[in-house]
Design a protein around this motif. Structure first.
Motif, short mmCIF file in Angstrom:
data_model
loop_
_atom_site.label_atom_id
_atom_site.label_comp_id
_atom_site.label_asym_id
_atom_site.label_seq_id
_atom_site.Cartn_x
_atom_site.Cartn_y
_atom_site.Cartn_z
N LYS A 133 39.78 49.23 40.01
CA LYS A 133 40.08 48.16 39.19
C LYS A 133 40.79 47.17 39.78
O LYS A 133 41.59 47.20 40.57
N ARG A 134 40.78 46.10 38.72
CA ARG A 134 41.46 44.67 39.07
C ARG A 134 42.78 45.08 38.27
O ARG A 134 42.68 45.72 37.50
N PHE A 135 43.86 43.89 38.73
CA PHE A 135 45.35 44.08 38.05
C PHE A 135 45.22 44.08 36.58
O PHE A 135 45.82 44.83 35.92
N LYS A 136 44.39 43.12 36.15
CA LYS A 136 44.48 43.10 34.45
C LYS A 136 43.88 44.16 33.77
O LYS A 136 44.26 44.70 32.77
N GLN A 137 42.75 44.72 34.44
CA GLN A 137 42.12 46.08 33.79
C GLN A 137 43.32 47.00 33.90
O GLN A 137 43.38 47.96 32.92
N ARG A 154 44.46 47.99 48.61
CA ARG A 154 44.26 46.62 47.86
C ARG A 154 43.22 45.70 48.51
O ARG A 154 43.37 45.86 49.73
N HIS A 192 38.39 40.43 47.73
CA HIS A 192 36.85 39.81 47.57
C HIS A 192 36.68 38.35 47.95
O HIS A 192 37.09 37.74 46.94
N THR A 208 38.64 37.79 44.02
CA THR A 208 39.14 38.85 43.07
C THR A 208 39.76 39.88 44.09
O THR A 208 39.49 40.28 45.12
N VAL A 209 40.95 40.49 43.43
CA VAL A 209 41.59 41.62 44.10
C VAL A 209 41.44 42.89 43.40
O VAL A 209 41.43 43.12 42.24
N GLU A 210 41.13 43.78 44.10
CA GLU A 210 40.73 45.34 43.43
C GLU A 210 41.70 46.36 44.12
O GLU A 210 42.04 46.36 45.29
N TYR A 211 42.00 47.18 43.29
CA TYR A 211 42.85 48.46 43.65
C TYR A 211 41.92 49.45 43.74
O TYR A 211 41.32 49.87 42.83
#
Lengths: 112, 112
Positions: free
Chosen positions: A38-42, A70, A73, A79-82
């Motif tokens: 998921k992304r931070f905002k999600q 982390r 992309h 974009t940053v995904e965790y």
């Protein structure tokens, strides 16, 4: 049973676990990530009640404890995904037992 | 498995559990009490690193959540003992899973 006796040797591993998972947020973040990266905002939306500042701090700590990774992309904008790690996923039984106990606790506290 | 999917309904019971057990001390206090009722000073010695102020605060919270009972015995001077309740003992599986995970976590963090 483990709890009978309260062996001082076992207390060390329990302490290790509690220190890595300290606070009310880390397991909830891992639980949210268990359904996929998921992304931070999600994450901020799914973990109801957490502030951006706390989420950011907790994610850094989870990364240091090898529970999430982390990844950045190469998109426009980047974009940053965790993602939860396999070590993070190994908390499944802990989370499962907390879930069952949480149900029992609610019944105990509200039921009386 | 519970963790696959991260169902929002399950997150509520996990949140309930984490709120009742918040911090690094409550489960360690319950673990110490699992071997039998103890007096305040005994607990303060067994739960290494806790201050008297924190122990006192945590015991009150555990009492409010029906996880321990406090009993005053009519001796000279009066003695106070803390006992784990059956609801507190029902945390056994949670503590057991934390113990196993704590062992794995130490191996993961130190081993790399």
């Amino acid at each position: 049973m483990l709890i009978n006796g309260g062996c001082p040797k076992n207390i060390l591993s329990i302490k290790d676990a509690l220190e890595a998972l300290e606070g009310r947020w880390k397991l909830l973040i891992l639980f949210a990530l268990s359904s996929g990266p998921k992304r931070f905002k999600q994450l901020a939306r799914e973990v109801v009640g957490i502030t951006d500042k706390t989420l950011s701090k907790e994610l850094k700590n989870l990364e240091a404890n090898k529970l999430v990774t982390r990844s950045v992309h190469d998109t426009f904008p980047p974009t940053v995904e965790y993602t939860i790690t396999s070590h993070g996923l190994s908390l499944e039984k802990v989370i499962e037992e907390l879930h069952y106990w949480g149900l029992a606790h609610r019944a105990e506290i509200i039921g009386n």
